[in-house]
Design a protein around this motif. Structure first.
Motif, PDB file in Angstrom:
ATOM      1  N   ASP A 123       0.831  -1.207   0.000  1.00 23.39           N
ATOM      2  CA  ASP A 123       0.000   0.000   0.000  1.00 23.39           C
ATOM      3  C   ASP A 123       0.869   1.262   0.000  1.00 23.39           C
ATOM      4  OD1 ASP A 123      -2.659  -1.241   0.198  1.00 23.39           O
ATOM      5  OD2 ASP A 123      -1.927  -1.953   2.133  1.00 23.39           O
ATOM      6  N   ILE A 124       1.964   1.192   0.744  1.00 23.00           N
ATOM      7  CA  ILE A 124       2.931   2.293   0.788  1.00 23.00           C
ATOM      8  C   ILE A 124       4.330   1.695   0.703  1.00 23.00           C
ATOM      9  CG2 ILE A 124       3.855   4.238   2.114  1.00 23.00           C
ATOM     10  CD1 ILE A 124       1.155   4.381   3.576  1.00 23.00           C
ATOM     11  N   ILE A 125       5.164   2.292  -0.127  1.00 28.01           N
ATOM     12  CA  ILE A 125       6.577   1.917  -0.173  1.00 28.01           C
ATOM     13  C   ILE A 125       7.363   3.124   0.293  1.00 28.01           C
ATOM     14  CG2 ILE A 125       8.473   1.046  -1.597  1.00 28.01           C
ATOM     15  CD1 ILE A 125       6.219   0.278  -3.657  1.00 28.01           C
ATOM     16  N   MET A 126       8.243   2.901   1.267  1.00 29.99           N
ATOM     17  CA  MET A 126       8.968   4.008   1.899  1.00 29.99           C
ATOM     18  C   MET A 126      10.462   3.796   1.737  1.00 29.99           C
ATOM     19  SD  MET A 126       8.814   5.092   5.886  1.00 29.99           S
ATOM     20  CE  MET A 126       9.931   6.341   6.521  1.00 29.99           C
ATOM     21  N   SER A 127      11.146   4.781   1.219  1.00 30.21           N
ATOM     22  CA  SER A 127      12.594   4.664   1.013  1.00 30.21           C
ATOM     23  C   SER A 127      13.344   4.871   2.331  1.00 30.21           C
ATOM     24  CB  SER A 127      13.067   5.690  -0.010  1.00 30.21           C
ATOM     25  OG  SER A 127      12.774   7.001   0.430  1.00 30.21           O
ATOM     26  N   ILE A 128      14.396   4.093   2.514  1.00 28.79           N
ATOM     27  CA  ILE A 128      15.198   4.184   3.736  1.00 28.79           C
ATOM     28  C   ILE A 128      16.688   4.126   3.393  1.00 28.79           C
ATOM     29  CG2 ILE A 128      13.436   3.190   5.275  1.00 28.79           C
ATOM     30  CD1 ILE A 128      14.981   0.494   5.012  1.00 28.79           C
ATOM     31  N   PHE A 129      17.506   4.723   4.276  1.00 27.83           N
ATOM     32  CA  PHE A 129      18.960   4.584   4.267  1.00 27.83           C
ATOM     33  C   PHE A 129      19.373   3.827   5.516  1.00 27.83           C
ATOM     34  CE2 PHE A 129      19.185   9.151   2.477  1.00 27.83           C
ATOM     35  CZ  PHE A 129      19.276   8.709   1.178  1.00 27.83           C
ATOM     36  N   ASP A 130      20.528   3.204   5.448  1.00 25.40           N
ATOM     37  CA  ASP A 130      21.221   2.750   6.649  1.00 25.40           C
ATOM     38  C   ASP A 130      22.468   3.611   6.788  1.00 25.40           C
ATOM     39  OD1 ASP A 130      19.721   0.801   7.921  1.00 25.40           O
ATOM     40  OD2 ASP A 130      20.380  -0.767   6.545  1.00 25.40           O
ATOM     41  N   LEU A 131      22.535   4.393   7.867  1.00 21.90           N
ATOM     42  CA  LEU A 131      23.646   5.314   8.069  1.00 21.90           C
ATOM     43  C   LEU A 131      24.484   4.896   9.268  1.00 21.90           C
ATOM     44  CD1 LEU A 131      21.937   8.799   7.537  1.00 21.90           C
ATOM     45  CD2 LEU A 131      23.212   7.441   5.887  1.00 21.90           C
ATOM     46  N   GLU A 132      25.801   5.011   9.098  1.00 22.16           N
ATOM     47  CA  GLU A 132      26.693   4.714  10.220  1.00 22.16           C
ATOM     48  C   GLU A 132      26.462   5.699  11.355  1.00 22.16           C
ATOM     49  OE1 GLU A 132      31.502   4.535  10.935  1.00 22.16           O
ATOM     50  OE2 GLU A 132      30.705   3.972   8.967  1.00 22.16           O
ATOM     51  N   ASN A 133      26.225   6.962  10.987  1.00 21.30           N
ATOM     52  CA  ASN A 133      25.921   7.993  11.984  1.00 21.30           C
ATOM     53  C   ASN A 133      24.598   8.660  11.610  1.00 21.30           C
ATOM     54  OD1 ASN A 133      25.811  10.017  13.858  1.00 21.30           O
ATOM     55  ND2 ASN A 133      27.514  11.203  13.011  1.00 21.30           N
ATOM     56  N   PRO A 134      23.495   8.220  12.218  1.00 19.32           N
ATOM     57  CA  PRO A 134      22.177   8.752  11.835  1.00 19.32           C
ATOM     58  C   PRO A 134      21.787  10.026  12.581  1.00 19.32           C
ATOM     59  CG  PRO A 134      21.910   6.980  13.409  1.00 19.32           C
ATOM     60  CD  PRO A 134      23.390   7.132  13.207  1.00 19.32           C
ATOM     61  N   ILE A 200       1.744   7.642   7.068  1.00 13.07           N
ATOM     62  CA  ILE A 200       2.327   6.350   7.457  1.00 13.07           C
ATOM     63  C   ILE A 200       1.678   5.855   8.741  1.00 13.07           C
ATOM     64  CG2 ILE A 200       4.468   5.129   8.011  1.00 13.07           C
ATOM     65  CD1 ILE A 200       4.510   6.268   5.190  1.00 13.07           C
ATOM     66  N   ALA A 201       1.596   6.732   9.749  1.00 11.74           N
ATOM     67  CA  ALA A 201       1.035   6.336  11.043  1.00 11.74           C
ATOM     68  C   ALA A 201      -0.438   5.949  10.924  1.00 11.74           C
ATOM     69  CB  ALA A 201       1.201   7.475  12.045  1.00 11.74           C
ATOM     70  N   MET A 202      -1.201   6.728  10.151  1.00  9.05           N
ATOM     71  CA  MET A 202      -2.622   6.416  10.005  1.00  9.05           C
ATOM     72  C   MET A 202      -2.831   5.111   9.240  1.00  9.05           C
ATOM     73  SD  MET A 202      -4.489  10.120   9.405  1.00  9.05           S
ATOM     74  CE  MET A 202      -3.423  10.718   8.111  1.00  9.05           C
ATOM     75  N   ALA A 203      -2.033   4.901   8.207  1.00 11.09           N
ATOM     76  CA  ALA A 203      -2.164   3.663   7.430  1.00 11.09           C
ATOM     77  C   ALA A 203      -1.770   2.455   8.259  1.00 11.09           C
ATOM     78  CB  ALA A 203      -1.295   3.761   6.178  1.00 11.09           C
ATOM     79  N   LYS A 204      -0.743   2.605   9.089  1.00 12.88           N
ATOM     80  CA  LYS A 204      -0.317   1.487   9.949  1.00 12.88           C
ATOM     81  C   LYS A 204      -1.410   1.138  10.945  1.00 12.88           C
ATOM     82  CE  LYS A 204       2.626  -1.576  11.155  1.00 12.88           C
ATOM     83  NZ  LYS A 204       3.056  -2.615  10.199  1.00 12.88           N
ATOM     84  N   LYS A 205      -2.059   2.146  11.467  1.00 14.65           N
ATOM     85  CA  LYS A 205      -3.143   1.918  12.424  1.00 14.65           C
ATOM     86  C   LYS A 205      -4.279   1.130  11.793  1.00 14.65           C
ATOM     87  CE  LYS A 205      -6.155   4.470  15.594  1.00 14.65           C
ATOM     88  NZ  LYS A 205      -6.575   5.830  16.068  1.00 14.65           N
ATOM     89  N   ASP A 206      -4.471   1.328  10.476  1.00 14.77           N
ATOM     90  CA  ASP A 206      -5.520   0.610   9.760  1.00 14.77           C
ATOM     91  C   ASP A 206      -5.024  -0.677   9.121  1.00 14.77           C
ATOM     92  OD1 ASP A 206      -7.300   2.568  10.473  1.00 14.77           O
ATOM     93  OD2 ASP A 206      -7.202   3.638   8.556  1.00 14.77           O
ATOM     94  N   ALA A 207      -3.821  -1.109   9.522  1.00 14.61           N
ATOM     95  CA  ALA A 207      -3.244  -2.400   9.104  1.00 14.61           C
ATOM     96  C   ALA A 207      -2.927  -2.469   7.611  1.00 14.61           C
ATOM     97  CB  ALA A 207      -4.174  -3.540   9.504  1.00 14.61           C
ATOM     98  N   LEU A 208      -2.612  -1.351   7.006  1.00 12.60           N
ATOM     99  CA  LEU A 208      -2.149  -1.377   5.617  1.00 12.60           C
ATOM    100  C   LEU A 208      -0.681  -1.806   5.576  1.00 12.60           C
ATOM    101  CD1 LEU A 208      -4.796   0.243   5.307  1.00 12.60           C
ATOM    102  CD2 LEU A 208      -3.639   1.635   3.586  1.00 12.60           C
ATOM    103  N   THR A 209      -0.244  -2.300   4.434  1.00 15.61           N
ATOM    104  CA  THR A 209       1.137  -2.768   4.306  1.00 15.61           C
ATOM    105  C   THR A 209       2.048  -1.593   3.946  1.00 15.61           C
ATOM    106  OG1 THR A 209       0.733  -3.349   2.001  1.00 15.61           O
ATOM    107  CG2 THR A 209       0.494  -5.097   3.632  1.00 15.61           C
ATOM    108  N   ILE A 210       3.142  -1.453   4.703  1.00 11.48           N
ATOM    109  CA  ILE A 210       4.118  -0.380   4.490  1.00 11.48           C
ATOM    110  C   ILE A 210       5.480  -1.032   4.334  1.00 11.48           C
ATOM    111  CG2 ILE A 210       5.098   1.765   5.363  1.00 11.48           C
ATOM    112  CD1 ILE A 210       2.550   1.955   7.148  1.00 11.48           C
ATOM    113  N   ALA A 211       5.952  -1.112   3.097  1.00 10.74           N
ATOM    114  CA  ALA A 211       7.191  -1.830   2.794  1.00 10.74           C
ATOM    115  C   ALA A 211       8.374  -0.878   2.773  1.00 10.74           C
ATOM    116  CB  ALA A 211       7.068  -2.532   1.445  1.00 10.74           C
ATOM    117  N   PRO A 212       9.470  -1.235   3.455  1.00 10.14           N
ATOM    118  CA  PRO A 212      10.679  -0.414   3.359  1.00 10.14           C
ATOM    119  C   PRO A 212      11.450  -0.738   2.081  1.00 10.14           C
ATOM    120  CG  PRO A 212      11.070  -2.261   4.829  1.00 10.14           C
ATOM    121  CD  PRO A 212       9.639  -2.378   4.364  1.00 10.14           C
ATOM    122  N   LEU A 213      12.047   0.269   1.471  1.00  5.35           N
ATOM    123  CA  LEU A 213      12.881   0.063   0.291  1.00  5.35           C
ATOM    124  C   LEU A 213      14.238   0.702   0.551  1.00  5.35           C
ATOM    125  CD1 LEU A 213      13.208  -0.862  -2.678  1.00  5.35           C
ATOM    126  CD2 LEU A 213      12.416   1.431  -3.357  1.00  5.35           C
TER     127      LEU A 213
END
Length: 438
Positions: A123-134, A200-213
Motif C-alpha cells: 500500500d505504501i513503499i517508503m525509502s530508507i537509508f542505513d547510516l553509520e551515523n544517523p 504512514i502512522a494512520m495507514a499502519k493503524k488501519d493495518a495497511l502494508t508499508i514496505a521499506p525500500l
C-alpha cells in the motif's frame, strides 16, 4: 515499460532558506541545468503523468521548466492554509493507481534508482537509508520487513536512537491511500504543518502494508545548502564524464574537467586538463587542449587551445585554433588561427591563415556587424578588420593593417601603415648623456 502505470508528483514548493539565496532552491543549477530539471527528466522516463507542486517563486519555477518540458502539470500549493509536505498533496489529482512522490531538491535521482518503487504491490513503499551515523535524522523502526513507525530524533528513546535506519524521504502510495488519508491530515503539531509522514502512522493503524525500500544515499542525496550543491555537482560531473569515457572519449585528469549535461561527443575525441564544455556543444573527432572553454558550439575535426575560448553559436570545422584565441558566433572552415586573436561574428573559409593579434572589429557601440573572409586569405599579424566587411578569396593583408573598406577583391594586397620616421640620437638627447656613457 508502461508509462501509464504510475503517476509522479514532485514537491518543489519550498523556499530553501538554508541555501541563503534569493533564488528558489530548485532553480539552483547542477551541471548546467536547474536541480528540478534533472528530477523531471528522470521522472519522464517512468511516467506520462508528472506533476510539480509549486509555491515559492512559482512563476519563475514554472517558466524555467517550460523551456524544457511542455507536458507536465503544475499544481499551486496553498502554503497559507496548508503548509508542509502533506499540504502540498491537497490539490494533486494523479491519473494512475500508483503515485510516486519525489522531492524537488534531489537532483541525483535517476530512472534506474527508482525502479524498486515500481515492482512492489504494498500500500505504501517508503525509502530508507542505513547510516553509520544517523544523528539528526528521524529513525525508521522496521519489524518483519514492514515499517512499524517513524520517530523524530528529539522524541526517540535510547533503543530508538540506536536504530541506524532513517527516512530517505521518497514514497510510493496507492492512489486510494492518498485519497483516504490526505483529507484526514492535521496540523496539530509544533510547526503547524501538514506532514506526509503522518499518512504512514494512520495507514499502519488501519493495518495497511508499508514496505521499506533500501536505497543508496548517492542517488537520494538532498540539497539543502551551497555545500550540498557543490557535493552533488561533483557526483553529477563524475557520472557525466564516466559515461563519455566509457563511450571512448579520452580525458586527461578528468577531475579537473567540467562538462555539462547536454554536451555530446562523437568519434575520436581528446579533452585535456582544466577544460570547460557547456551548453549544447557537440565535439566531433576533435581535441580540446588544456584550460580551454567551449560554450554552446560545434567542433568537428578540429583542435582548440590551449587557453582558447569558443563562445556560443560557433561552428568550427577542419580548423586549428591556438592559444589565447577567442571565437564568438562564427563559422570557421579549414582555418588556422594560431594565437592571440578575436574572431567575432565572422565567416572564414578554408585555407585562410589568421595572424597573431588579429581582431574583427564587429561592434560600433550600437550594432554588431559581420566579417566575411574567403578562401586562401593571408591575414598578417596585428590586423584589424572593421566590419561590415567582405574579403574575397586569395587576398593578402599586410601585418599591422587596418582594413576599413567594405569589400576587398580577389588577388589584392591590402596595406595601411604609417611611414617610418627615424630621428638620429633622439634617445640620448631625451635621457641625457649619462645613458650614453653607460
Amino acid at each position: 515499460m508502461n508509462l501509464s502505470n504510475i503517476s509522479i508528483v514532485i514537491l518543489a514548493a519550498g523556499k530553501g532558506s538554508r541555501m541563503k539565496s534569493n533564488k528558489a532552491k530548485v532553480l539552483h543549477e547542477i551541471s548546467g541545468k536547474p536541480m528540478l530539471y534533472h528530477i523531471i527528466k528522470a521522472s519522464k522516463e517512468l511516467s506520462n503523468d508528472v506533476s510539480v507542486v509549486i509555491a515559492h517563486q512559482k512563476e519563475k519555477v514554472q517558466e524555467s521548466m517550460q523551456k524544457y518540458f511542455d507536458d507536465i502539470t503544475f499544481v499551486e500549493q496553498d502554503t497559507t492554509n496548508f503548509p508542509g509536505t502533506g499540504g502540498a498533496m491537497k490539490n494533486v489529482t494523479p491519473k494512475n493507481e500508483k503515485v510516486l512522490v519525489l522531492n524537488g531538491d534531489m537532483p541525483l535521482i535517476s530512472a534506474e534508482s527508482l525502479q524498486g518503487f515500481l515492482h512492489n504491490d504494498a500500500d505504501i513503499i517508503m525509502s530508507i537509508f542505513d547510516l553509520e551515523n544517523p544523528n539528526g535524522y528521524g529513525r525508521v523502526v522496521i519489524d518483519k520487513n514492514e515499517v512499524q513507525y517513524i520517530v523524530e530524533q528529539k522524541d526517540a528513546n535510547q533503543a530508538e536512537l540506536n536504530v541506524t535506519t532513517v527516512n530517505a524521504g521518497i514514497y510510493a502510495f496507492k492512489k486510494s491511500v492518498l485519497n483516504t488519508y490526505i483529507p484526514q491530515l492535521s496540523n496539530d503539531n509544533a510547526q503547524q504543518e501538514y506532514y506526509l509522514t503522518d499518512v504512514i502512522a494512520m495507514a499502519k493503524k488501519d493495518a495497511l502494508t508499508i514496505a521499506p525500500l533500501l536505497v543508496d544515499e548517492e542517488h537520494f542525496k538532498g540539497v539543502n545548502s551551497k555545500k550540498d550543491l557543490a557535493e552533488s555537482e561533483m557526483i553529477m560531473q563524475e557520472r557525466i564524464k564516466t559515461k563519455w569515457m566509457e563511450a571512448g572519449v579520452i580525458m586527461q585528469l578528468p577531475e579537473t574537467i567540467y562538462i555539462e549535461d547536454d554536451v555530446v561527443f562523437e568519434g575520436e575525441c581528446r579533452i585535456e586538463n582544466g577544460c570547460r564544455i557547456t551548453g549544447n556543444s557537440q565535439i566531433i573527432n576533435s581535441e580540446i587542449k588544456a584550460h580551454s572553454v567551449v560554450e554552446d558550439s560545434i567542433l568537428k575535426n578540429s583542435d582548440v587551445g590551449p587557453l582558447a575560448h569558443i563562445r556560443p553559436a560557433s561552428m568550427i570545422t577542419d580548423t586549428h585554433i591556438g592559444n589565447f584565441v577567442e571565437v564568438k558566433k562564427s563559422t570557421l572552415k579549414g582555418v588556422k588561427a594560431g594565437h592571440l586573436s578575436y574572431l567575432g561574428d565572422s565567416e572564414i573559409d578554408e585555407g585562410t591563415n589568421i595572424g597573431a593579434g588579429t581582431i574583427t572589429c564587429n561592434y560600433d557601440g550600437v550594432k554588431k556587424y559581420k566579417t566575411k573572409i574567403g578562401k586562401n586569405v593571408f591575414v598578417g599579424s596585428d590586423s584589424q578588420l572593421v566590419a561590415p566587411i567582405t574579403i574575397a578569396d586569395d587576398v593578402m593583408i599586410a601585418a599591422g593593417t587596418t582594413v576599413t573598406s567594405g569589400e576587398i577583391e580577389s588577388g589584392n594586397l591590402v596595406l595601411s601603415r604609417t611611414k617610418i620616421r627615424l630621428v638620429k640620437d633622439f634617445y640620448y638627447k631625451f635621457f641625457g648623456k649619462i645613458h650614453k656613457k653607460i
